[in-house]
Design an enzyme around this catalytic site. Sequence first.
Site, PDB file in Angstrom:
ATOM      1  N   ARG A  73       0.826  -1.212   0.000  1.00 20.48           N
ATOM      2  CA  ARG A  73       0.000   0.000   0.000  1.00 20.48           C
ATOM      3  C   ARG A  73       0.857   1.259   0.000  1.00 20.48           C
ATOM      4  O   ARG A  73       0.488   2.270  -0.594  1.00 20.48           O
ATOM      5  CB  ARG A  73      -0.929  -0.004   1.216  1.00 20.48           C
ATOM      6  CG  ARG A  73      -2.103  -0.947   1.090  1.00 20.48           C
ATOM      7  CD  ARG A  73      -2.936  -0.987   2.337  1.00 20.48           C
ATOM      8  NE  ARG A  73      -2.196  -1.587   3.453  1.00 20.48           N
ATOM      9  CZ  ARG A  73      -2.677  -1.698   4.686  1.00 20.48           C
ATOM     10  NH1 ARG A  73      -3.875  -1.221   4.979  1.00 20.48           N
ATOM     11  NH2 ARG A  73      -1.962  -2.265   5.635  1.00 20.48           N
ATOM     12  N   LYS A  91     -14.176 -13.212   4.133  1.00 19.75           N
ATOM     13  CA  LYS A  91     -13.464 -14.266   3.417  1.00 19.75           C
ATOM     14  C   LYS A  91     -14.420 -15.076   2.546  1.00 19.75           C
ATOM     15  O   LYS A  91     -14.098 -15.463   1.418  1.00 19.75           O
ATOM     16  CB  LYS A  91     -12.735 -15.195   4.394  1.00 19.75           C
ATOM     17  CG  LYS A  91     -11.704 -14.520   5.272  1.00 19.75           C
ATOM     18  CD  LYS A  91     -10.632 -13.815   4.460  1.00 19.75           C
ATOM     19  CE  LYS A  91      -9.683 -14.761   3.766  1.00 19.75           C
ATOM     20  NZ  LYS A  91      -8.542 -14.043   3.134  1.00 19.75           N
ATOM     21  N   VAL A 107      -1.654 -20.900   9.283  1.00 20.43           N
ATOM     22  CA  VAL A 107      -0.313 -20.991   8.708  1.00 20.43           C
ATOM     23  C   VAL A 107       0.671 -20.515   9.769  1.00 20.43           C
ATOM     24  O   VAL A 107       0.568 -19.396  10.253  1.00 20.43           O
ATOM     25  CB  VAL A 107      -0.176 -20.132   7.435  1.00 20.43           C
ATOM     26  CG1 VAL A 107       1.216 -20.308   6.831  1.00 20.43           C
ATOM     27  CG2 VAL A 107      -1.247 -20.491   6.406  1.00 20.43           C
TER      28      VAL A 107
END
Length: 263
Positions: A36, A161, A188
């Site tokens: 960004r 999501k 993860v």
Amino acid sequence: MSDPTRVLVTGGSGFVAGHLIVRLLADGYLVRTTVRNIEREKAIQRTLVRAGADVDRLQVVAADLNSDDGWAAAAADCTFVQHVASPFPARQPANEDDIIVPAREGTLRVLRAAAAAGVRRVVITSSFAAVGYSPKPSGTPYDETDWTDTSGAVSPYVKSKTLAERAAWEFAAQPGRPELAVVNPVGVFGPLLDDNMSTSVRHRRPAAWQAAAAASRRIRGGRRPRRRRSVDAGDDQPACGRPALPRRGRPTGDVAADRHRAA
């Protein structure tokens, strides 16, 4: 690799994206990644160098999920796109659209740019949140036919999501669109590449391990999983990178079938 292939990785300052970029560079790809704020470029390069990456084949560009600016240039000349960036707030927002809109519309921005650039395949890092956050009869495992019911009592993040992935499959089902694969991890885990304690990293604590274990049992219908459903970041690098290779056919319009084929 005699003729290097370029891969776009979104969200280059993130935990998963960092490990993915290291692996892609090691495998000989040209990598372009988005942030960004372009002022993060030097910090990202330093982090990747410390991780052993050769950043001569890395390009960092500015693009924000909330704006169309920069995405066409980011996707230009790319064969594959790995869309990893997605909002992960420290706390759930009072207005759910603060997270749903950038997740869904940001995913569509990436897909539109990929389609316009002639990208062959897009791989999206979604979440088990899009699959298994609605109750099922006891003992029934979750699979690619399942979607979280966004009309139920789910958080804005879970809803974001789910809606983002649904929008992605609907987009990919149209003629002339890139191939699509979606990865739906429970969690993860792995070593940090830098001191950037992002929101998603701060949530990787013992409670997160317990949540991942519970979700693993739901995937297997309450049975002990034969394989880990939480993923080590190092082990996950091939899973993140290799689905970008064109191993599957085009979306058929049957989302359940396409999810299964992309797995």
